[in-house]
Design a protein around this motif. Structure first.
Motif, PDB file in Angstrom:
ATOM      1  N   ALA A 170      43.621  30.512  47.608  1.00  0.00           N
ATOM      2  CA  ALA A 170      43.636  31.978  47.647  1.00  0.00           C
ATOM      3  C   ALA A 170      42.976  32.480  48.919  1.00  0.00           C
ATOM      4  N   THR A 171      43.654  33.393  49.616  1.00  0.00           N
ATOM      5  CA  THR A 171      43.113  34.033  50.814  1.00  0.00           C
ATOM      6  C   THR A 171      42.881  35.508  50.525  1.00  0.00           C
ATOM      7  N   PHE A 172      41.668  35.964  50.792  1.00  0.00           N
ATOM      8  CA  PHE A 172      41.289  37.360  50.571  1.00  0.00           C
ATOM      9  C   PHE A 172      41.046  38.007  51.931  1.00  0.00           C
ATOM     10  N   HIS A 173      41.678  39.152  52.155  1.00  0.00           N
ATOM     11  CA  HIS A 173      41.616  39.816  53.452  1.00  0.00           C
ATOM     12  C   HIS A 173      40.616  40.971  53.434  1.00  0.00           C
ATOM     13  N   GLN A 174      39.980  41.163  54.570  1.00  0.00           N
ATOM     14  CA  GLN A 174      39.057  42.278  54.721  1.00  0.00           C
ATOM     15  C   GLN A 174      39.782  43.594  54.479  1.00  0.00           C
ATOM     16  N   ALA A 175      39.193  44.461  53.700  1.00  0.00           N
ATOM     17  CA  ALA A 175      39.820  45.741  53.389  1.00  0.00           C
ATOM     18  C   ALA A 175      39.983  46.586  54.643  1.00  0.00           C
ATOM     19  N   GLY A 176      41.186  47.161  54.788  1.00  0.00           N
ATOM     20  CA  GLY A 176      41.421  48.103  55.871  1.00  0.00           C
ATOM     21  C   GLY A 176      41.879  47.496  57.174  1.00  0.00           C
ATOM     22  N   VAL A 197      48.354  43.472  52.985  1.00  0.00           N
ATOM     23  CA  VAL A 197      48.053  42.437  51.997  1.00  0.00           C
ATOM     24  C   VAL A 197      46.552  42.426  51.734  1.00  0.00           C
ATOM     25  N   ALA A 198      46.175  42.377  50.463  1.00  0.00           N
ATOM     26  CA  ALA A 198      44.767  42.238  50.077  1.00  0.00           C
ATOM     27  C   ALA A 198      44.453  40.801  49.680  1.00  0.00           C
ATOM     28  N   THR A 199      45.341  40.199  48.870  1.00  0.00           N
ATOM     29  CA  THR A 199      45.141  38.839  48.359  1.00  0.00           C
ATOM     30  C   THR A 199      46.449  38.076  48.478  1.00  0.00           C
ATOM     31  N   TYR A 200      46.369  36.863  48.979  1.00  0.00           N
ATOM     32  CA  TYR A 200      47.564  36.031  49.161  1.00  0.00           C
ATOM     33  C   TYR A 200      47.233  34.643  48.629  1.00  0.00           C
ATOM     34  N   VAL A 201      47.952  34.222  47.599  1.00  0.00           N
ATOM     35  CA  VAL A 201      47.650  32.944  46.945  1.00  0.00           C
ATOM     36  C   VAL A 201      48.842  31.998  47.097  1.00  0.00           C
ATOM     37  N   ASP A 202      48.630  30.893  47.778  1.00  0.00           N
ATOM     38  CA  ASP A 202      49.654  29.863  47.965  1.00  0.00           C
ATOM     39  C   ASP A 202      49.584  28.858  46.824  1.00  0.00           C
ATOM     40  N   MET A 203      50.735  28.542  46.218  1.00  0.00           N
ATOM     41  CA  MET A 203      50.795  27.419  45.287  1.00  0.00           C
ATOM     42  C   MET A 203      50.870  26.128  46.118  1.00  0.00           C
ATOM     43  N   THR A 204      50.048  25.171  45.761  1.00  0.00           N
ATOM     44  CA  THR A 204      49.934  23.951  46.553  1.00  0.00           C
ATOM     45  C   THR A 204      49.730  22.743  45.643  1.00  0.00           C
ATOM     46  N   THR A 205      49.771  21.576  46.250  1.00  0.00           N
ATOM     47  CA  THR A 205      49.214  20.401  45.580  1.00  0.00           C
ATOM     48  C   THR A 205      47.696  20.563  45.563  1.00  0.00           C
ATOM     49  N   PRO A 206      46.982  19.784  44.754  1.00  0.00           N
ATOM     50  CA  PRO A 206      45.523  19.910  44.762  1.00  0.00           C
ATOM     51  C   PRO A 206      44.961  19.711  46.173  1.00  0.00           C
ATOM     52  N   ALA A 207      44.238  20.705  46.655  1.00  0.00           N
ATOM     53  CA  ALA A 207      43.653  20.601  47.989  1.00  0.00           C
ATOM     54  C   ALA A 207      42.582  19.507  47.990  1.00  0.00           C
ATOM     55  N   GLN A 208      42.533  18.739  49.066  1.00  0.00           N
ATOM     56  CA  GLN A 208      41.580  17.642  49.173  1.00  0.00           C
ATOM     57  C   GLN A 208      40.824  17.746  50.488  1.00  0.00           C
ATOM     58  N   TRP A 209      39.538  17.484  50.397  1.00  0.00           N
ATOM     59  CA  TRP A 209      38.712  17.390  51.596  1.00  0.00           C
ATOM     60  C   TRP A 209      38.728  15.962  52.117  1.00  0.00           C
ATOM     61  N   HIS A 210      38.930  15.833  53.414  1.00  0.00           N
ATOM     62  CA  HIS A 210      38.806  14.565  54.117  1.00  0.00           C
ATOM     63  C   HIS A 210      37.746  14.788  55.188  1.00  0.00           C
ATOM     64  N   LEU A 245      55.852  28.893  46.565  1.00  0.00           N
ATOM     65  CA  LEU A 245      55.586  30.071  45.751  1.00  0.00           C
ATOM     66  C   LEU A 245      54.255  30.710  46.139  1.00  0.00           C
ATOM     67  N   ASP A 246      54.249  32.039  46.232  1.00  0.00           N
ATOM     68  CA  ASP A 246      53.048  32.787  46.568  1.00  0.00           C
ATOM     69  C   ASP A 246      52.887  33.950  45.601  1.00  0.00           C
ATOM     70  N   VAL A 247      51.660  34.246  45.254  1.00  0.00           N
ATOM     71  CA  VAL A 247      51.333  35.477  44.535  1.00  0.00           C
ATOM     72  C   VAL A 247      50.632  36.392  45.529  1.00  0.00           C
ATOM     73  N   VAL A 248      51.196  37.589  45.725  1.00  0.00           N
ATOM     74  CA  VAL A 248      50.720  38.491  46.770  1.00  0.00           C
ATOM     75  C   VAL A 248      50.346  39.829  46.145  1.00  0.00           C
ATOM     76  N   GLN A 249      49.144  40.292  46.452  1.00  0.00           N
ATOM     77  CA  GLN A 249      48.709  41.624  46.026  1.00  0.00           C
ATOM     78  C   GLN A 249      48.479  42.478  47.259  1.00  0.00           C
ATOM     79  N   ASP A 250      49.094  43.667  47.293  1.00  0.00           N
ATOM     80  CA  ASP A 250      48.879  44.549  48.433  1.00  0.00           C
ATOM     81  C   ASP A 250      47.677  45.451  48.170  1.00  0.00           C
ATOM     82  N   VAL A 251      47.325  46.254  49.174  1.00  0.00           N
ATOM     83  CA  VAL A 251      46.113  47.055  49.062  1.00  0.00           C
ATOM     84  C   VAL A 251      46.243  48.153  48.013  1.00  0.00           C
ATOM     85  N   ALA A 252      47.468  48.474  47.613  1.00  0.00           N
ATOM     86  CA  ALA A 252      47.668  49.464  46.555  1.00  0.00           C
ATOM     87  C   ALA A 252      47.539  48.848  45.163  1.00  0.00           C
TER      88      ALA A 252
END
Length: 203
Positions: A80-86, A106-119, A130-137
């Motif tokens: 999930a990516t959250f953008h600074q308002a305005g 865009v306020a919130t942008y969520v990418d469907m992914t495989t499980p993210a892994q740290w290396h 697939l993405d779930v997107v919420q706009d500022v409204a």
């Protein structure tokens, strides 16, 4: 099992997204912010360069990315990516947006992914379209369903990956609409932390 390196706030991290079958997708550098009950948080300062084959973008505002704790949702996963308002999402966008020609911010942008892994200090995941997107409204939509359908054939998604991506998308969509954790404003403290770190680094 790959593990995250010990990181302190402000440390550099590298984010690599691919498409199924190791096809290159977006890559960018970010800053480690910390962890909480929701998962790991990384900061993407204004001016960060995103690159993929044939395209580059520059972040037009501060953003924070949540790598969710395993307790959130169903697998395969999401980021999930959250953008600074305005602010503009990408540099060069009209600000404020023109009434008709420009798409809603865009306020919130969520990418469907495989499980993210740290290396170490590198975060890797496979983008599943697939993405779930919420706009500022506050409007919430599911995006790129056509790409998801096409890639099931073109890239050969296994049936269990298709099922899990749809389940993740449904869970995230419901959580964003309901403004339930972690989509309940938890990101705001991390945007504040990113601004503080940027000030310290300019120091």
């Amino acid at each position: 099992m790959p593990e995250r390196a010990p990181l302190a706030p402000g440390d550099a991290v590298h984010c690599e997204m691919t498409k199924w079958g190791e096809h290159p997708h977006w890559v960018y550098d970010a800053l480690w912010l910390g962890s909480d009950e929701h998962g790991d948080w990384v900061g993407v300062p204004t001016g960060t360069r995103f690159a993929r084959p044939g395209r580059e973008l520059t972040a037009g505002s501060d953003q924070v990315v949540l790598v969710p704790a395993p307790s959130y949702g169903v697998r395969p996963g999401w980021l999930a990516t959250f953008h600074q308002a305005g602010g503009a999402v990408w540099a060069g966008e009209p600000s404020p947006p023109e009434p008709v020609a420009a798409a809603p911010r865009v306020a919130t942008y969520v990418d469907m992914t495989t499980p993210a892994q740290w290396h170490g200090a590198t975060l890797r995941a496979v983008d599943l379209d697939l993405d779930v997107v919420q706009d500022v409204a506050g409007t919430v939509v599911v995006d790129d369903e056509d790409e998801f359908a096409a890639h099931q054939v073109e890239l050969g998604y296994p049936a269990h990956v298709v099922t899990a991506a749809l389940q993740s998308c449904a869970w995230v969509h419901a959580a964003v609409v309901a403004a339930s954790a972690p989509f309940d404003g938890a990101h705001r403290a991390w945007l504040d932390r990113l601004r503080e770190l940027r000030a310290e680094l300019r120091g």
